[in-house]
Write a protein that holds these residues in place. Structure first.
Motif, short mmCIF file in Angstrom:
data_model
loop_
_atom_site.label_atom_id
_atom_site.label_comp_id
_atom_site.label_asym_id
_atom_site.label_seq_id
_atom_site.Cartn_x
_atom_site.Cartn_y
_atom_site.Cartn_z
N ASP A 213 0.83 -1.20 0.00
CA ASP A 213 0.00 0.00 0.00
C ASP A 213 0.87 1.26 0.00
O ASP A 213 0.56 2.24 -0.69
CB ASP A 213 -0.92 0.01 1.22
CG ASP A 213 -2.03 -1.03 1.11
OD1 ASP A 213 -2.28 -1.50 -0.02
OD2 ASP A 213 -2.63 -1.37 2.15
N GLN A 214 1.96 1.23 0.77
CA GLN A 214 2.83 2.40 0.82
C GLN A 214 3.50 2.64 -0.53
O GLN A 214 3.61 3.80 -0.98
CB GLN A 214 3.90 2.21 1.89
CG GLN A 214 4.80 3.44 2.08
CD GLN A 214 5.85 3.22 3.15
OE1 GLN A 214 6.22 2.08 3.44
NE2 GLN A 214 6.32 4.30 3.75
N GLN A 215 3.93 1.59 -1.19
CA GLN A 215 4.54 1.73 -2.51
C GLN A 215 3.54 2.30 -3.52
O GLN A 215 3.88 3.17 -4.33
CB GLN A 215 5.08 0.38 -2.98
CG GLN A 215 6.32 -0.08 -2.25
CD GLN A 215 6.73 -1.48 -2.63
OE1 GLN A 215 5.87 -2.34 -2.88
NE2 GLN A 215 8.02 -1.74 -2.67
N LYS A 216 2.31 1.79 -3.46
CA LYS A 216 1.28 2.29 -4.38
C LYS A 216 1.00 3.77 -4.14
O LYS A 216 0.87 4.55 -5.09
CB LYS A 216 0.00 1.47 -4.23
CG LYS A 216 0.11 0.06 -4.80
CD LYS A 216 -1.19 -0.71 -4.72
CE LYS A 216 -1.47 -1.19 -3.32
NZ LYS A 216 -2.65 -2.09 -3.25
N GLN A 217 0.92 4.16 -2.89
CA GLN A 217 0.66 5.57 -2.57
C GLN A 217 1.79 6.46 -3.06
O GLN A 217 1.56 7.53 -3.63
CB GLN A 217 0.47 5.73 -1.07
CG GLN A 217 -0.83 5.13 -0.54
CD GLN A 217 -0.90 5.11 0.97
OE1 GLN A 217 -0.01 5.61 1.65
NE2 GLN A 217 -1.95 4.51 1.51
N ARG A 218 3.03 6.02 -2.83
CA ARG A 218 4.18 6.82 -3.24
C ARG A 218 4.27 6.93 -4.76
O ARG A 218 4.51 8.01 -5.31
CB ARG A 218 5.46 6.22 -2.67
CG ARG A 218 5.62 6.38 -1.16
CD ARG A 218 6.73 5.54 -0.60
NE ARG A 218 8.04 5.89 -1.15
CZ ARG A 218 9.14 5.19 -0.93
NH1 ARG A 218 9.09 4.08 -0.19
NH2 ARG A 218 10.30 5.58 -1.43
N LEU A 219 4.05 5.82 -5.45
CA LEU A 219 4.10 5.84 -6.90
C LEU A 219 2.97 6.69 -7.47
O LEU A 219 3.18 7.50 -8.39
CB LEU A 219 4.03 4.42 -7.44
CG LEU A 219 4.14 4.26 -8.96
CD1 LEU A 219 5.43 4.89 -9.48
CD2 LEU A 219 4.06 2.79 -9.35
N GLY A 220 1.77 6.53 -6.92
CA GLY A 220 0.63 7.33 -7.39
C GLY A 220 0.86 8.81 -7.18
O GLY A 220 0.55 9.63 -8.05
N ALA A 221 1.41 9.18 -6.02
CA ALA A 221 1.68 10.59 -5.74
C ALA A 221 2.73 11.15 -6.68
O ALA A 221 2.63 12.28 -7.16
CB ALA A 221 2.12 10.75 -4.29
N ALA A 222 3.78 10.35 -6.96
CA ALA A 222 4.84 10.80 -7.85
C ALA A 222 4.31 11.01 -9.27
O ALA A 222 4.62 12.02 -9.93
CB ALA A 222 5.98 9.79 -7.87
N LEU A 223 3.48 10.08 -9.75
CA LEU A 223 2.92 10.22 -11.09
C LEU A 223 1.96 11.41 -11.17
O LEU A 223 1.93 12.12 -12.17
CB LEU A 223 2.21 8.92 -11.49
CG LEU A 223 3.13 7.72 -11.74
CD1 LEU A 223 2.31 6.44 -11.87
CD2 LEU A 223 3.97 7.93 -12.98
#
Length: 271
Positions: A213-223
């Motif tokens: 979940d943390q990886q998804k949040q970070r990737l989504g925020a970066a994109l």
């Protein structure tokens, strides 16, 4: 679309949004009616040409549409179609393409009202992955010799009770009325339309292992920071992506290791 058709579609979208802002309007029912008109005009080429003839007055075309559709579909659908034929269209087929988009948008609006739009987006994506991995299923759904009712029954056996009703309606319409598109192109178009309901872009993320979940949040925020818009992540796992991740946004593909991409996400957020 370009020129007159693009302007006509923009106006039609605004009218649909204004109409469906009224919660008393049954958006799912409206979607079905607009889909029925789409099928009619796709089938009746001469009628489509009359309704988009630039030599005819807009009011006359609107009156014809009203006479033909009144009693067949609801007043909201009649008003939308009448307004569309008053506009100028670059090509007669653009009217049908636009009606189809409005029908799909109305169904997605119904899903949004019900608070299940995210789920519908995910179901459309997962169905696309299932089709791409099963040549037998794809062949059955795209078989030109098979009837629409047979395809509908197959889809209902696959999706009934397992997917949201809006997802089922969208996929059944796409499969039974492909209108010259590939199944993959149609599903991609629906996914983008669903994302647009929240003014979001779609990123297709394929990784060797499931992301946390943390990886998804970070990737989504970066994109989201990179593209300047909210980003919906369609997640897929493919073990052949050895230790890495592939991110596709529209036609742009970005590849890199999971660690590198998440480090980049952290840097973007920090900046």
């Amino acid at each position: 679309m370009n020129g007159a058709s693009r302007e006509a579609l923009a106006a039609a979208r605004e009218r649909l949004d204004a109409l469906t802002d009224n919660t008393s309007v049954d958006a799912a029912k409206l979607a079905g009616e607009l889909a029925a008109v789409t099928a009619l005009l796709d089938r009746e080429v001469s009628l489509r040409r009359v309704l988009t003839d630039p030599a005819q007055a807009g009011e006359a075309k609107a009156a014809l549409a009203t006479r033909l559709l009144s009693g067949q579909v609801g007043g909201e659908a009649v008003d939308l179609v009448s307004g569309m034929v008053r506009s100028r269209w670059s090509y007669s087929r653009d009217l049908v393409d636009s009606l189809e988009e409005l029908a799909n948008t109305a169904d997605l609006t119904a899903a949004q009202r019900a608070g299940v739009l995210d789920g519908v987006e995910d179901e459309l994506f997962r169905f696309g992955r299932i089709v791409s991995s099963s040549t037998g299923l794809r062949a059955a759904l795209t078989d030109k010799a098979a009837t629409g009712s047979a395809k509908s029954e197959l889809l209902r056996s696959l999706l009934g009770g397992k997917a949201d009703p809006a997802t089922e309606r969208l996929i059944v319409r796409l499969v039974t009325q492909p209108r010259g598109r590939s199944l993959e192109a149609g599903l991609d178009s629906l996914s983008k339309l669903a994302a647009a309901r929240r003014d979001r872009m779609v990123a297709v993320v394929t990784s060797a292992v499931p992301l946390s979940d943390q990886q998804k949040q970070r990737l989504g925020a970066a994109l989201a920071k990179l593209y300047g818009r909210q980003m919906h992540l369609n997640l897929d796992v493919d073990p052949t992506v050895l230790g890495g991740i592939s991110v596709r946004v529209g036609d742009e593909v970005v590849n890199g290791t999971v660690a590198n991409r998440l480090d980049e996400a952290a840097r973007r957020l920090a900046g």
